[in-house]
Write a protein that holds these residues in place. Structure first.
Motif, PDB file in Angstrom:
ATOM      1  N   CYS A  72      49.618  30.618 100.971  1.00 17.12           N
ATOM      2  CA  CYS A  72      48.603  29.930 100.162  1.00 17.12           C
ATOM      3  C   CYS A  72      48.902  28.454  99.920  1.00 17.12           C
ATOM      4  CB  CYS A  72      48.421  30.638  98.822  1.00 17.12           C
ATOM      5  SG  CYS A  72      49.860  30.516  97.724  1.00 17.12           S
ATOM      6  N   CYS A 117      52.841  35.569  94.079  1.00 19.63           N
ATOM      7  CA  CYS A 117      51.533  36.209  94.277  1.00 19.63           C
ATOM      8  C   CYS A 117      51.352  36.715  95.706  1.00 19.63           C
ATOM      9  CB  CYS A 117      50.416  35.230  93.942  1.00 19.63           C
ATOM     10  SG  CYS A 117      50.416  34.718  92.225  1.00 19.63           S
ATOM     11  N   CYS A 118      51.994  36.068  96.663  1.00 25.39           N
ATOM     12  CA  CYS A 118      51.830  36.437  98.069  1.00 25.39           C
ATOM     13  C   CYS A 118      52.949  37.334  98.570  1.00 25.39           C
ATOM     14  CB  CYS A 118      51.744  35.180  98.926  1.00 25.39           C
ATOM     15  SG  CYS A 118      50.361  34.108  98.502  1.00 25.39           S
ATOM     16  N   CYS A 140      55.224  32.548  97.666  1.00 26.04           N
ATOM     17  CA  CYS A 140      55.207  32.582  96.199  1.00 26.04           C
ATOM     18  C   CYS A 140      55.173  34.040  95.727  1.00 26.04           C
ATOM     19  CB  CYS A 140      54.010  31.800  95.654  1.00 26.04           C
ATOM     20  SG  CYS A 140      52.411  32.499  96.069  1.00 26.04           S
TER      21      CYS A 140
END
Length: 151
Positions: A112, A134-135, A132
């Protein structure tokens, strides 16, 4: 043998099929005028949110820091709908890159493009790239796997 003549020729009106869709229904002058007025109203509301004092103070700060080589100007919509010339265009390159936690940037997320510091980056076991939180997903045996490698 010849055809007989139609005795009801005076009452005959040729019929044709006419399809009226939503596009044809909405493309009349009254509806287009309402859409135009609503668009102008939204533009004026947006212009009222940005006071002229803030624009002039930003103009002075930007003109002092930016070179005069760039001939492009940023235009703003005034309260009366006129265009205001208020200085140079805002350059996005001036922003300092920081991680979301406030640390220094070491890398970017490969999925991202989020800025990451050393504490926030998680390395994928399969592709060995930084991602990150979130990924990143937890795979088998507690290993960290990125979203693109997870299957």
């Amino acid at each position: 043998m010849a055809k007989r003549t139609n005795p009801f020729i005076e009452d005959f009106i040729p019929q044709s099929k006419v399809h009226v869709g939503m596009k044809q229904f909405n493309n009349n002058e009254d509806r287009l005028k309402k859409v135009y007025e609503k668009t102008l109203l939204l533009l004026f509301k947006g212009a009222k949110k940005c006071p002229a004092q803030d624009i002039t103070s930003e103009e002075n700060a930007l003109s002092a820091t930016q070179d005069k080589q760039d001939k492009l100007k940023q235009l703003f919509i005034g309260k009366d709908g006129t265009l205001l010339h208020s200085g140079n265009m805002v350059d996005n390159k001036l922003s300092v890159k920081q991680c979301s936690c406030g640390g220094g940037v070491e890398s970017q997320c490969a999925y991202c493009d989020m800025n990451l510091c050393g504490g926030c980056q998680h390395v994928c076991v399969r592709c060995e790239r930084a991602h990150c939180l979130c990924c990143t997903m937890i795979g088998l045996e507690g290993s960290e796997v990125c979203v693109s490698c997870y299957s």
